[in-house]
Motif scaffolding. Structure first.
Motif, PDB file in Angstrom:
ATOM      1  N   ALA A  45       0.831  -1.208   0.000  1.00  0.00           N
ATOM      2  CA  ALA A  45       0.000   0.000   0.000  1.00  0.00           C
ATOM      3  C   ALA A  45       0.862   1.253   0.000  1.00  0.00           C
ATOM      4  CB  ALA A  45      -0.932  -0.008   1.213  1.00  0.00           C
ATOM      5  N   ASP A  46       1.986   1.200   0.692  1.00  0.00           N
ATOM      6  CA  ASP A  46       2.918   2.328   0.722  1.00  0.00           C
ATOM      7  C   ASP A  46       4.290   1.813   1.165  1.00  0.00           C
ATOM      8  OD1 ASP A  46       2.826   2.121   3.592  1.00  0.00           O
ATOM      9  OD2 ASP A  46       1.043   3.388   3.592  1.00  0.00           O
ATOM     10  N   ASP A  47       5.267   2.702   1.150  1.00  0.00           N
ATOM     11  CA  ASP A  47       6.628   2.302   1.476  1.00  0.00           C
ATOM     12  C   ASP A  47       6.759   1.850   2.933  1.00  0.00           C
ATOM     13  OD1 ASP A  47       7.263   2.931  -1.099  1.00  0.00           O
ATOM     14  OD2 ASP A  47       8.303   4.803  -0.624  1.00  0.00           O
ATOM     15  N   ASP A  48       5.965   2.453   3.827  1.00  0.00           N
ATOM     16  CA  ASP A  48       6.042   2.058   5.226  1.00  0.00           C
ATOM     17  C   ASP A  48       5.574   0.620   5.423  1.00  0.00           C
ATOM     18  OD1 ASP A  48       6.495   2.977   8.093  1.00  0.00           O
ATOM     19  OD2 ASP A  48       4.431   2.224   8.217  1.00  0.00           O
ATOM     20  N   ALA A  49       4.568   0.202   4.663  1.00  0.00           N
ATOM     21  CA  ALA A  49       4.101  -1.195   4.755  1.00  0.00           C
ATOM     22  C   ALA A  49       5.193  -2.149   4.293  1.00  0.00           C
ATOM     23  CB  ALA A  49       2.843  -1.380   3.909  1.00  0.00           C
ATOM     24  N   ALA A  50       5.932  -1.758   3.258  1.00  0.00           N
ATOM     25  CA  ALA A  50       7.035  -2.589   2.784  1.00  0.00           C
ATOM     26  C   ALA A  50       8.140  -2.672   3.830  1.00  0.00           C
ATOM     27  CB  ALA A  50       7.583  -2.034   1.473  1.00  0.00           C
ATOM     28  N   LEU A  51       8.458  -1.542   4.447  1.00  0.00           N
ATOM     29  CA  LEU A  51       9.490  -1.525   5.488  1.00  0.00           C
ATOM     30  C   LEU A  51       9.073  -2.388   6.680  1.00  0.00           C
ATOM     31  CD1 LEU A  51      12.110  -0.478   6.739  1.00  0.00           C
ATOM     32  CD2 LEU A  51      10.838   1.555   7.490  1.00  0.00           C
ATOM     33  N   THR A  52       7.819  -2.291   7.071  1.00  0.00           N
ATOM     34  CA  THR A  52       7.315  -3.100   8.176  1.00  0.00           C
ATOM     35  C   THR A  52       7.486  -4.582   7.881  1.00  0.00           C
ATOM     36  OG1 THR A  52       5.684  -1.430   8.834  1.00  0.00           O
ATOM     37  CG2 THR A  52       5.253  -3.699   9.526  1.00  0.00           C
ATOM     38  N   ASP A  53       7.142  -4.995   6.666  1.00  0.00           N
ATOM     39  CA  ASP A  53       7.266  -6.393   6.277  1.00  0.00           C
ATOM     40  C   ASP A  53       8.727  -6.842   6.334  1.00  0.00           C
ATOM     41  OD1 ASP A  53       5.400  -8.352   5.775  1.00  0.00           O
ATOM     42  OD2 ASP A  53       5.540  -8.221   3.607  1.00  0.00           O
ATOM     43  N   ALA A  54       9.619  -6.025   5.781  1.00  0.00           N
ATOM     44  CA  ALA A  54      11.041  -6.387   5.754  1.00  0.00           C
ATOM     45  C   ALA A  54      11.604  -6.515   7.174  1.00  0.00           C
ATOM     46  CB  ALA A  54      11.832  -5.358   4.963  1.00  0.00           C
ATOM     47  N   LEU A  55      11.278  -5.568   8.037  1.00  0.00           N
ATOM     48  CA  LEU A  55      11.782  -5.596   9.406  1.00  0.00           C
ATOM     49  C   LEU A  55      11.217  -6.786  10.181  1.00  0.00           C
ATOM     50  CD1 LEU A  55      11.535  -1.795  10.327  1.00  0.00           C
ATOM     51  CD2 LEU A  55      13.612  -3.077   9.753  1.00  0.00           C
ATOM     52  N   LYS A 114       4.037  -2.551  -8.759  1.00  0.00           N
ATOM     53  CA  LYS A 114       2.738  -1.886  -8.882  1.00  0.00           C
ATOM     54  C   LYS A 114       1.592  -2.874  -9.011  1.00  0.00           C
ATOM     55  CE  LYS A 114       4.631   2.340 -10.927  1.00  0.00           C
ATOM     56  NZ  LYS A 114       4.652   3.246 -12.112  1.00  0.00           N
ATOM     57  N   GLU A 115       1.897  -4.047  -9.552  1.00  0.00           N
ATOM     58  CA  GLU A 115       0.867  -5.081  -9.684  1.00  0.00           C
ATOM     59  C   GLU A 115       1.539  -6.444  -9.677  1.00  0.00           C
ATOM     60  OE1 GLU A 115       0.534  -5.000 -14.571  1.00  0.00           O
ATOM     61  OE2 GLU A 115      -0.907  -3.877 -13.359  1.00  0.00           O
ATOM     62  N   ARG A 116       0.769  -7.462  -9.305  1.00  0.00           N
ATOM     63  CA  ARG A 116       1.329  -8.808  -9.235  1.00  0.00           C
ATOM     64  C   ARG A 116       1.783  -9.261 -10.619  1.00  0.00           C
ATOM     65  NH1 ARG A 116      -2.524 -12.178  -4.972  1.00  0.00           N
ATOM     66  NH2 ARG A 116      -2.424 -10.626  -3.298  1.00  0.00           N
ATOM     67  N   GLY A 117       2.916  -9.957 -10.633  1.00  0.00           N
ATOM     68  CA  GLY A 117       3.450 -10.447 -11.892  1.00  0.00           C
ATOM     69  C   GLY A 117       4.249  -9.415 -12.652  1.00  0.00           C
ATOM     70  N   ALA A 118       4.464  -8.239 -12.032  1.00  0.00           N
ATOM     71  CA  ALA A 118       5.146  -7.152 -12.743  1.00  0.00           C
ATOM     72  C   ALA A 118       6.659  -7.196 -12.613  1.00  0.00           C
ATOM     73  CB  ALA A 118       4.626  -5.805 -12.235  1.00  0.00           C
ATOM     74  N   ALA A 119       7.186  -8.064 -11.765  1.00  0.00           N
ATOM     75  CA  ALA A 119       8.640  -8.137 -11.594  1.00  0.00           C
ATOM     76  C   ALA A 119       9.288  -8.695 -12.855  1.00  0.00           C
ATOM     77  CB  ALA A 119       8.990  -9.005 -10.392  1.00  0.00           C
ATOM     78  N   THR A 120      10.377  -8.081 -13.270  1.00  0.00           N
ATOM     79  CA  THR A 120      11.054  -8.450 -14.514  1.00  0.00           C
ATOM     80  C   THR A 120      12.442  -9.009 -14.219  1.00  0.00           C
ATOM     81  OG1 THR A 120      12.089  -6.272 -14.753  1.00  0.00           O
ATOM     82  CG2 THR A 120       9.855  -6.558 -15.682  1.00  0.00           C
ATOM     83  N   PRO A 121      13.045  -9.704 -15.196  1.00  0.00           N
ATOM     84  CA  PRO A 121      14.430 -10.157 -15.012  1.00  0.00           C
ATOM     85  C   PRO A 121      15.375  -9.018 -14.650  1.00  0.00           C
ATOM     86  CG  PRO A 121      13.453 -11.264 -16.885  1.00  0.00           C
ATOM     87  CD  PRO A 121      12.459 -10.233 -16.448  1.00  0.00           C
ATOM     88  N   ALA A 122      15.160  -7.840 -15.245  1.00  0.00           N
ATOM     89  CA  ALA A 122      16.033  -6.702 -14.934  1.00  0.00           C
ATOM     90  C   ALA A 122      15.916  -6.292 -13.471  1.00  0.00           C
ATOM     91  CB  ALA A 122      15.680  -5.515 -15.838  1.00  0.00           C
ATOM     92  N   MET A 123      14.727  -6.416 -12.895  1.00  0.00           N
ATOM     93  CA  MET A 123      14.546  -6.090 -11.481  1.00  0.00           C
ATOM     94  C   MET A 123      15.312  -7.075 -10.603  1.00  0.00           C
ATOM     95  SD  MET A 123      10.504  -5.131 -11.237  1.00  0.00           S
ATOM     96  CE  MET A 123       9.776  -3.793 -12.185  1.00  0.00           C
ATOM     97  N   PHE A 124      15.259  -8.344 -10.958  1.00  0.00           N
ATOM     98  CA  PHE A 124      15.984  -9.332 -10.159  1.00  0.00           C
ATOM     99  C   PHE A 124      17.495  -9.191 -10.323  1.00  0.00           C
ATOM    100  CE2 PHE A 124      11.784 -11.358 -10.109  1.00  0.00           C
ATOM    101  CZ  PHE A 124      11.685 -11.657  -8.754  1.00  0.00           C
ATOM    102  N   GLU A 125      17.930  -8.769 -11.491  1.00  0.00           N
ATOM    103  CA  GLU A 125      19.359  -8.480 -11.647  1.00  0.00           C
ATOM    104  C   GLU A 125      19.761  -7.308 -10.764  1.00  0.00           C
ATOM    105  OE1 GLU A 125      21.589  -8.698 -15.148  1.00  0.00           O
ATOM    106  OE2 GLU A 125      20.035  -9.717 -16.332  1.00  0.00           O
ATOM    107  N   ALA A 126      18.904  -6.288 -10.697  1.00  0.00           N
ATOM    108  CA  ALA A 126      19.184  -5.144  -9.822  1.00  0.00           C
ATOM    109  C   ALA A 126      19.232  -5.580  -8.362  1.00  0.00           C
ATOM    110  CB  ALA A 126      18.127  -4.061 -10.025  1.00  0.00           C
ATOM    111  N   LEU A 127      18.353  -6.510  -7.990  1.00  0.00           N
ATOM    112  CA  LEU A 127      18.399  -7.038  -6.643  1.00  0.00           C
ATOM    113  C   LEU A 127      19.729  -7.743  -6.389  1.00  0.00           C
ATOM    114  CD1 LEU A 127      16.997  -7.721  -3.927  1.00  0.00           C
ATOM    115  CD2 LEU A 127      16.119  -9.800  -5.034  1.00  0.00           C
TER     116      LEU A 127
END
Length: 343
Positions: free
Chosen positions: A47-57, A84-97
């Motif tokens: 929903a927002d960046d804080d929700a992502a941070l909460t999950d990671a922590l 932004k939506e499910r299934g939107a992750a790309t190979p380039a994103m995983f390379e960046a990771l």
């Protein structure tokens, strides 16, 4: 961030982005006292960046406890990729990771999680060797769920013995959730002579359990009220709460679902009812043990030995809880914290 409710002396929290790849992620390293921090990459529409941070922590902290109680040379970490939506992750994103993980110089090992797959990890591995959970054809050990199922079974068996049964022969187990782990557990229980009542949102999985395992079916909403010896939650978390605990008609709870207790108070509520609770992260550690085996190149015998150790770790928890009259979840947490304490 240091005042964030989910921050718990995390060693590293990395915010990573790559505008060209459309990549945004947070990598949280909770503790590396026992070894590098292992945890999967969750890809989610937060929903927002804080929700992502909460999950990671929160999730990275949980991995520290799981690895410590599994007696692994690992700490706890987690990465979350924001899409932004499910299934939107790309190979380039995983390379960046992969590049971001490389910057942590071995402090964090990534594996699959919700929204990522072993094939996605191949793109991560283009930039870092700190990856585990790959398919066999790519040099990995494959699906960890069978090992998780076996570990949960070992935990259920140990819990049954702790409440007075000499074996699982004839013990009635109510199994909630028949996914890969839950169905594998049900098969182990059947082979050990247990009687099964099962429930799942998939009518096909329930019918298969009736046909193949001789199980009886119960409605999803009623499985927690079945009169049985052991209730085994293997579906969503937070299923043990102020509403459901008073309805339990069992002697023990032992299952593979994550985060089964909705609040810490539910740990004590089970104890007050005289229901023995087997802490979930102790039972379901088989998967992380298998991924550790892949990373450290242990042979199958060593992985099996460590999974077998789940019974001894539960025995330690049950004995200490009985000695101190404290709930088992609290006892497990204190034992884990002692194992990854910074001196």
């Amino acid at each position: 961030m240091f005042h964030h409710p989910s921050f718990d002396a995390h060693e590293r929290v990395l915010f990573a982005s790559d505008e060209t790849a459309g990549f945004r992620a947070i990598i949280a390293v909770h503790n590396t006292v026992r070894g590098p921090a292992l945890g999967g990459c969750r890809v989610w529409t937060y929903a927002d960046d804080d929700a992502a941070l909460t999950d990671a922590l929160r999730l990275s902290r949980g991995m520290s406890y799981k690895s410590a109680m599994a007696d692994l040379p690992l700490g706890g970490g987690k990465s979350v990729m924001i899409v932004k939506e499910r299934g939107a992750a790309t190979p380039a994103m995983f390379e960046a990771l992969g590049r971001a993980i490389a910057d942590l110089n071995g402090r964090y090992i990534v594996a699959e999680d919700v929204g990522s797959s072993p094939k996605d990890l191949l793109n991560v591995r283009r930039h870092t060797a700190h990856v585990t959970g790959l398919d066999p054809e790519d040099g990995g050990r494959g699906d960890p769920s069978p090992t998780t199922s076996r570990g949960v079974f070992i935990g259920v068996e140990a819990t049954a013995k702790a409440v007075g049964f000499s074996s699982l022969e004839g013990v009635h187990v109510a199994v909630q959730g028949l996914g890969n782990v839950g169905y594998g557990l049900a098969r182990h229980l059947r082979d050990a002579g247990a009687r099964l009542t099962v429930a799942d949102i998939s009518s096909e999985r329930v019918a298969m359990a009736e046909r193949e395992l001789g199980a009886k079916a119960a409605p999803v909403e009623a499985i927690g009220e079945v009169e049985a010896d052991i209730f085994s939650p293997n579906a969503l978390g937070a299923g043990l709460n102020a509403m459901t605990i008073p309805r339990l008609k069992v002697r023990a709870v032992a299952g593979g679902a994550n985060n089964q207790l909705a609040t810490p108070a539910d740990d004590e509520a089970l104890r007050e009812r005289g229901i023995l609770y087997a802490p979930d992260y102790v039972l379901n550690a088989g998967g992380v043990i298998k991924m550790a085996g892949e990373y450290y190149r242990w042979d199958d015998a060593e992985v099996d030995r460590r999974v077998d150790g789940i019974a001894d770790r539960l025995s330690e928890i049950f004995t200490e809880a009985a000695r101190t009259s404290r709930p088992t979840g609290e006892v497990a947490d204190r034992l884990a914290e002692a194992r990854f304490a910074r001196h």
